[in-house]
Design a protein around this motif. Sequence first.
Motif, short mmCIF file in Angstrom:
data_model
loop_
_atom_site.label_atom_id
_atom_site.label_comp_id
_atom_site.label_asym_id
_atom_site.label_seq_id
_atom_site.Cartn_x
_atom_site.Cartn_y
_atom_site.Cartn_z
N LYS A 1 -10.94 -6.88 -5.18
CA LYS A 1 -10.48 -6.82 -6.57
C LYS A 1 -9.91 -5.43 -6.88
N TYR A 2 -10.51 -4.40 -6.32
CA TYR A 2 -10.04 -3.03 -6.53
C TYR A 2 -8.58 -2.89 -6.08
N PHE A 3 -8.29 -3.41 -4.89
CA PHE A 3 -6.93 -3.29 -4.34
C PHE A 3 -5.94 -4.14 -5.14
N ILE A 4 -6.33 -5.36 -5.47
CA ILE A 4 -5.44 -6.24 -6.23
C ILE A 4 -5.15 -5.64 -7.60
N ASP A 5 -6.17 -5.08 -8.24
CA ASP A 5 -5.96 -4.44 -9.55
C ASP A 5 -4.99 -3.26 -9.43
N MET A 6 -5.08 -2.53 -8.32
CA MET A 6 -4.20 -1.39 -8.09
C MET A 6 -2.74 -1.84 -8.02
N LEU A 7 -2.53 -3.03 -7.48
CA LEU A 7 -1.17 -3.53 -7.29
C LEU A 7 -0.62 -4.27 -8.50
N ILE B 1 0.83 -1.21 0.00
CA ILE B 1 0.00 0.00 0.00
C ILE B 1 0.86 1.26 0.00
N THR B 2 2.05 1.19 0.58
CA THR B 2 2.95 2.35 0.57
C THR B 2 3.49 2.60 -0.83
N ARG B 3 3.80 1.56 -1.54
CA ARG B 3 4.23 1.72 -2.94
C ARG B 3 3.11 2.35 -3.76
N ALA B 4 1.89 1.88 -3.55
CA ALA B 4 0.75 2.44 -4.27
C ALA B 4 0.55 3.91 -3.92
N ALA B 5 0.70 4.24 -2.63
CA ALA B 5 0.52 5.63 -2.19
C ALA B 5 1.57 6.54 -2.82
N GLU C 1 0.26 -3.16 -11.22
CA GLU C 1 1.40 -2.42 -11.78
C GLU C 1 2.72 -2.95 -11.22
N PHE C 2 2.70 -3.33 -9.94
CA PHE C 2 3.92 -3.79 -9.29
C PHE C 2 4.09 -5.31 -9.40
N VAL C 3 2.97 -6.02 -9.47
CA VAL C 3 3.01 -7.48 -9.61
C VAL C 3 2.09 -7.85 -10.78
N PRO C 4 2.60 -7.83 -12.00
CA PRO C 4 1.77 -8.08 -13.18
C PRO C 4 1.01 -9.40 -13.13
N GLU C 5 1.56 -10.38 -12.41
CA GLU C 5 0.91 -11.70 -12.34
C GLU C 5 -0.46 -11.64 -11.65
N TYR C 6 -0.70 -10.57 -10.88
CA TYR C 6 -1.98 -10.45 -10.19
C TYR C 6 -3.16 -10.42 -11.16
N LYS C 7 -2.90 -10.01 -12.39
CA LYS C 7 -4.00 -9.90 -13.36
C LYS C 7 -4.61 -11.27 -13.66
N ASP C 8 -3.87 -12.33 -13.39
CA ASP C 8 -4.37 -13.69 -13.65
C ASP C 8 -5.09 -14.30 -12.45
N LEU C 9 -5.13 -13.58 -11.34
CA LEU C 9 -5.76 -14.11 -10.14
C LEU C 9 -7.28 -14.11 -10.25
N ASN D 1 8.07 7.78 -7.79
CA ASN D 1 8.29 6.43 -8.29
C ASN D 1 8.78 5.56 -7.13
N PRO D 2 8.01 4.55 -6.73
CA PRO D 2 8.42 3.73 -5.58
C PRO D 2 9.74 3.00 -5.79
N ASP D 3 10.16 2.86 -7.05
CA ASP D 3 11.44 2.21 -7.32
C ASP D 3 12.62 3.12 -6.96
N GLU D 4 12.33 4.40 -6.73
CA GLU D 4 13.38 5.34 -6.34
C GLU D 4 13.54 5.42 -4.82
N VAL D 5 12.79 4.59 -4.13
CA VAL D 5 12.85 4.53 -2.66
C VAL D 5 13.30 3.14 -2.25
N LYS D 6 14.11 3.06 -1.22
CA LYS D 6 14.53 1.75 -0.72
C LYS D 6 13.68 1.38 0.49
N PHE D 7 13.12 0.18 0.47
CA PHE D 7 12.33 -0.32 1.59
C PHE D 7 13.14 -1.35 2.38
#
Length: 352
Positions: A315-321, A168-172, A323-331, A179-185
């Motif tokens: 589904k709304y939340f999974i769809d939002m994610l 959720i932090t990456r989405a925020a 972008e970060f986990v493309p495989e979620y579209k097949d869930l 760009n969440p990729d410019e931040v280290k978690f």
Amino acid sequence: MKHIKSGFLTLNNNVRAITKMQFILVVILVIVAGVIGYYAGVWTAPKPPMLKEITIAYGAQTLSWGLTYVAKEKGIFEKYGLDARVIFLAGDTVVMPAVIAGSVDVGIGGLPIVASTRLKGEDVICIGITNYVPKGTGVWARPEIKSVQDLKGKVIAVPSIGGHIHSITRAALRILGVNPDEVKFIKMTYAEAYAALKEGKLDASYVSNDYYLLCQRAGFNKLFEYGDIPELRRVIWGTYYAKRSWVEANKGTVVAFLKAIIEAVDVFKDMPEDEFLPISEKYVGITDLEAIRVAVKNYGATFAKDIRVVVSDAKYFIDMLTEFVPEYKDLDVNRMIENTYVEQAMKELGVT
């Protein structure tokens, strides 16, 4: 005369012998009767029902999971026939493997860990929700970090990598223009992150309601709250999840667990504030009553007796994610949700 006296003594001795034998016999009869009476009582006395053991694990030390703590500490689990063991395991990515291995029956955590686990072929399902995005949760930073844009190139602590808060932090950040990729978690518990912020060893961290007031007092900057971002208000904050095989083999236990959670809603909201102190100390590690008061107020506002998982919100939340986990579209989100048991629990409790 001597014969008479001798006969009398013999008779007297015989009487004594008989009396002694009678006494011994009476004692034996009393003992036997007592033993029989005792065991008869044991055999006929009603036995208390056996409690069903259940292990519940949470991955973040927060009152967001307060309904589970209250159900345990106030005897609600026992009321519904459960001997509940509630344990802390550091992060969603630690809780889930324990659920898969069978050492934990029910895990408490976010949808992303359930989704990613299902992608690996494990049939884990959500059987209820804890709450939606609560007020007061967000990302805080050291005083010199003034805005979300300043987080580029910085380090943010989250309870687990790949877990709910990380997702959720990456989405925020994406929504807020970073760009969440410019931040280290990095992974840290809430207590570790708070201490690191105070020592100047950490740039920023996710902060739960439990630490809201403490961070405010320490002079940290609140960069954003998840609930202030319109796109995140529909996000399911946490779920109760388990392996489908365990759920189907323990249907009565699942319903009893959910009934206890539902009943805990009113208990949580009606509890005097000082009664949260030992609960927070035990499960969260915070003893500051003012800080606890803030957490109880904000989390309590999100607790409801209808803990069904709304499929469209999941589904709304999974769809939002995706972008970060493309495989979620097949869930198949419908397959990862099972509301049958919570609906039965609500029906038995008269909750509509």
